[in-house]
Scaffold this motif. Sequence first.
Motif, PDB file in Angstrom:
ATOM      1  N   SER A 182      54.177  47.163  27.369  1.00  0.00           N
ATOM      2  CA  SER A 182      53.360  48.373  27.199  1.00  0.00           C
ATOM      3  C   SER A 182      52.084  48.099  26.408  1.00  0.00           C
ATOM      4  CB  SER A 182      54.171  49.476  26.519  1.00  0.00           C
ATOM      5  OG  SER A 182      54.516  49.098  25.208  1.00  0.00           O
ATOM      6  N   GLN A 183      52.005  46.944  25.762  1.00  0.00           N
ATOM      7  CA  GLN A 183      50.806  46.582  25.004  1.00  0.00           C
ATOM      8  C   GLN A 183      49.829  45.739  25.828  1.00  0.00           C
ATOM      9  OE1 GLN A 183      53.525  45.182  21.766  1.00  0.00           O
ATOM     10  NE2 GLN A 183      51.814  45.836  20.489  1.00  0.00           N
ATOM     11  N   VAL A 184      50.243  45.283  27.008  1.00  0.00           N
ATOM     12  CA  VAL A 184      49.392  44.441  27.842  1.00  0.00           C
ATOM     13  C   VAL A 184      48.289  45.298  28.466  1.00  0.00           C
ATOM     14  CG1 VAL A 184      49.300  42.974  29.898  1.00  0.00           C
ATOM     15  CG2 VAL A 184      51.243  42.805  28.320  1.00  0.00           C
ATOM     16  N   LEU A 226      44.688  34.723  35.395  1.00  0.00           N
ATOM     17  CA  LEU A 226      45.416  33.628  36.019  1.00  0.00           C
ATOM     18  C   LEU A 226      44.396  32.598  36.480  1.00  0.00           C
ATOM     19  CD1 LEU A 226      48.092  32.450  36.999  1.00  0.00           C
ATOM     20  CD2 LEU A 226      47.772  33.704  39.125  1.00  0.00           C
ATOM     21  N   THR A 227      44.417  31.427  35.831  1.00  0.00           N
ATOM     22  CA  THR A 227      43.489  30.356  36.153  1.00  0.00           C
ATOM     23  C   THR A 227      44.258  29.047  36.221  1.00  0.00           C
ATOM     24  OG1 THR A 227      41.723  31.511  34.959  1.00  0.00           O
ATOM     25  CG2 THR A 227      41.365  29.185  35.451  1.00  0.00           C
ATOM     26  N   ASN A 228      44.117  28.360  37.329  1.00  0.00           N
ATOM     27  CA  ASN A 228      44.771  27.053  37.512  1.00  0.00           C
ATOM     28  C   ASN A 228      46.270  27.114  37.225  1.00  0.00           C
ATOM     29  OD1 ASN A 228      42.308  25.820  38.192  1.00  0.00           O
ATOM     30  ND2 ASN A 228      41.834  25.481  36.044  1.00  0.00           N
ATOM     31  N   GLY A 229      46.905  28.196  37.630  1.00  0.00           N
ATOM     32  CA  GLY A 229      48.340  28.333  37.457  1.00  0.00           C
ATOM     33  C   GLY A 229      48.776  28.731  36.058  1.00  0.00           C
ATOM     34  N   ILE A 230      47.823  29.020  35.177  1.00  0.00           N
ATOM     35  CA  ILE A 230      48.154  29.432  33.806  1.00  0.00           C
ATOM     36  C   ILE A 230      47.894  30.925  33.663  1.00  0.00           C
ATOM     37  CG2 ILE A 230      47.590  29.153  31.361  1.00  0.00           C
ATOM     38  CD1 ILE A 230      46.731  26.268  32.077  1.00  0.00           C
ATOM     39  N   LEU A 231      48.951  31.648  33.313  1.00  0.00           N
ATOM     40  CA  LEU A 231      48.859  33.092  33.126  1.00  0.00           C
ATOM     41  C   LEU A 231      48.617  33.393  31.657  1.00  0.00           C
ATOM     42  CD1 LEU A 231      49.170  36.008  34.230  1.00  0.00           C
ATOM     43  CD2 LEU A 231      51.609  35.806  33.690  1.00  0.00           C
ATOM     44  N   THR A 232      47.549  34.135  31.379  1.00  0.00           N
ATOM     45  CA  THR A 232      47.249  34.575  30.024  1.00  0.00           C
ATOM     46  C   THR A 232      47.358  36.090  29.995  1.00  0.00           C
ATOM     47  OG1 THR A 232      45.687  32.741  29.762  1.00  0.00           O
ATOM     48  CG2 THR A 232      45.530  34.538  28.169  1.00  0.00           C
ATOM     49  N   LEU A 233      48.147  36.603  29.046  1.00  0.00           N
ATOM     50  CA  LEU A 233      48.319  38.037  28.873  1.00  0.00           C
ATOM     51  C   LEU A 233      47.501  38.476  27.660  1.00  0.00           C
ATOM     52  CD1 LEU A 233      52.197  38.163  29.259  1.00  0.00           C
ATOM     53  CD2 LEU A 233      50.509  38.663  31.014  1.00  0.00           C
ATOM     54  N   PHE A 234      46.773  39.576  27.819  1.00  0.00           N
ATOM     55  CA  PHE A 234      46.004  40.130  26.716  1.00  0.00           C
ATOM     56  C   PHE A 234      46.667  41.440  26.314  1.00  0.00           C
ATOM     57  CE2 PHE A 234      43.196  37.512  29.185  1.00  0.00           C
ATOM     58  CZ  PHE A 234      42.516  36.773  28.228  1.00  0.00           C
ATOM     59  N   ALA A 235      47.001  41.548  25.032  1.00  0.00           N
ATOM     60  CA  ALA A 235      47.720  42.723  24.546  1.00  0.00           C
ATOM     61  C   ALA A 235      46.935  43.391  23.427  1.00  0.00           C
ATOM     62  CB  ALA A 235      49.094  42.324  24.034  1.00  0.00           C
ATOM     63  N   LYS A 236      47.028  44.707  23.406  1.00  0.00           N
ATOM     64  CA  LYS A 236      46.411  45.487  22.332  1.00  0.00           C
ATOM     65  C   LYS A 236      47.455  45.622  21.226  1.00  0.00           C
ATOM     66  CE  LYS A 236      43.711  49.577  21.589  1.00  0.00           C
ATOM     67  NZ  LYS A 236      43.054  50.702  22.231  1.00  0.00           N
ATOM     68  N   ARG A 245      49.134  51.163  33.839  1.00  0.00           N
ATOM     69  CA  ARG A 245      50.567  51.387  34.086  1.00  0.00           C
ATOM     70  C   ARG A 245      51.081  50.412  35.147  1.00  0.00           C
ATOM     71  NH1 ARG A 245      50.660  56.316  33.424  1.00  0.00           N
ATOM     72  NH2 ARG A 245      49.625  56.941  35.332  1.00  0.00           N
ATOM     73  N   ARG A 246      50.326  50.240  36.234  1.00  0.00           N
ATOM     74  CA  ARG A 246      50.731  49.300  37.290  1.00  0.00           C
ATOM     75  C   ARG A 246      50.732  47.862  36.776  1.00  0.00           C
ATOM     76  NH1 ARG A 246      47.314  52.315  41.515  1.00  0.00           N
ATOM     77  NH2 ARG A 246      45.736  50.991  40.589  1.00  0.00           N
ATOM     78  N   LEU A 247      49.736  47.521  35.980  1.00  0.00           N
ATOM     79  CA  LEU A 247      49.681  46.179  35.396  1.00  0.00           C
ATOM     80  C   LEU A 247      50.908  45.936  34.516  1.00  0.00           C
ATOM     81  CD1 LEU A 247      48.267  43.513  34.637  1.00  0.00           C
ATOM     82  CD2 LEU A 247      47.070  44.805  32.855  1.00  0.00           C
ATOM     83  N   GLN A 248      51.226  46.892  33.679  1.00  0.00           N
ATOM     84  CA  GLN A 248      52.363  46.756  32.776  1.00  0.00           C
ATOM     85  C   GLN A 248      53.679  46.693  33.545  1.00  0.00           C
ATOM     86  OE1 GLN A 248      51.347  50.104  30.324  1.00  0.00           O
ATOM     87  NE2 GLN A 248      49.930  48.903  29.078  1.00  0.00           N
ATOM     88  N   GLU A 252      59.842  35.905  32.684  1.00  0.00           N
ATOM     89  CA  GLU A 252      59.157  34.916  31.853  1.00  0.00           C
ATOM     90  C   GLU A 252      58.090  35.575  30.994  1.00  0.00           C
ATOM     91  OE1 GLU A 252      59.457  34.705  35.167  1.00  0.00           O
ATOM     92  OE2 GLU A 252      60.585  32.886  35.599  1.00  0.00           O
ATOM     93  N   ALA A 253      57.338  36.500  31.573  1.00  0.00           N
ATOM     94  CA  ALA A 253      56.293  37.193  30.820  1.00  0.00           C
ATOM     95  C   ALA A 253      56.899  38.063  29.729  1.00  0.00           C
ATOM     96  CB  ALA A 253      55.433  38.041  31.766  1.00  0.00           C
ATOM     97  N   VAL A 254      57.959  38.780  30.063  1.00  0.00           N
ATOM     98  CA  VAL A 254      58.631  39.632  29.081  1.00  0.00           C
ATOM     99  C   VAL A 254      59.155  38.788  27.926  1.00  0.00           C
ATOM    100  CG1 VAL A 254      60.598  41.165  28.684  1.00  0.00           C
ATOM    101  CG2 VAL A 254      59.197  41.442  30.736  1.00  0.00           C
ATOM    102  N   SER A 255      59.746  37.657  28.243  1.00  0.00           N
ATOM    103  CA  SER A 255      60.273  36.755  27.217  1.00  0.00           C
ATOM    104  C   SER A 255      59.158  36.233  26.315  1.00  0.00           C
ATOM    105  CB  SER A 255      61.007  35.592  27.881  1.00  0.00           C
ATOM    106  OG  SER A 255      61.484  34.693  26.915  1.00  0.00           O
ATOM    107  N   ALA A 256      58.044  35.852  26.897  1.00  0.00           N
ATOM    108  CA  ALA A 256      56.916  35.343  26.113  1.00  0.00           C
ATOM    109  C   ALA A 256      56.365  36.425  25.191  1.00  0.00           C
ATOM    110  CB  ALA A 256      55.820  34.823  27.039  1.00  0.00           C
ATOM    111  N   LEU A 257      56.277  37.647  25.705  1.00  0.00           N
ATOM    112  CA  LEU A 257      55.798  38.756  24.881  1.00  0.00           C
ATOM    113  C   LEU A 257      56.761  39.021  23.724  1.00  0.00           C
ATOM    114  CD1 LEU A 257      54.570  41.147  27.687  1.00  0.00           C
ATOM    115  CD2 LEU A 257      53.130  40.129  25.905  1.00  0.00           C
TER     116      LEU A 257
END
Length: 61
Positions: free
Chosen positions: A42-44, A49-59, A18-21, A29-34
């Motif tokens: 709610s699916q994340v 976060l590696t080298n300034g690149i954020l990767t979101l994993f969603a179910k 819940r806190r992550l979401q 920016e994250a909401v737009s990408a999703l």
Amino acid sequence: MRSKVENVVAKASEDDLRRLQQSVEASPEAVSALKAKGLSSSQVVAVNLTNGILTLFAKTA
């Protein structure tokens, strides 16, 4: 990578997710990408976060 994400998700509490979401939701920016992928915060279930690149994993299923 999938097994690492599944491992993290298995150890996370509902409150952790819940806190992550909520954190994801706070980033326009994250909401737009999703939304561009037909997903929502709610699916994340994990982020990386590696080298300034954020990767979101969603179910999705």
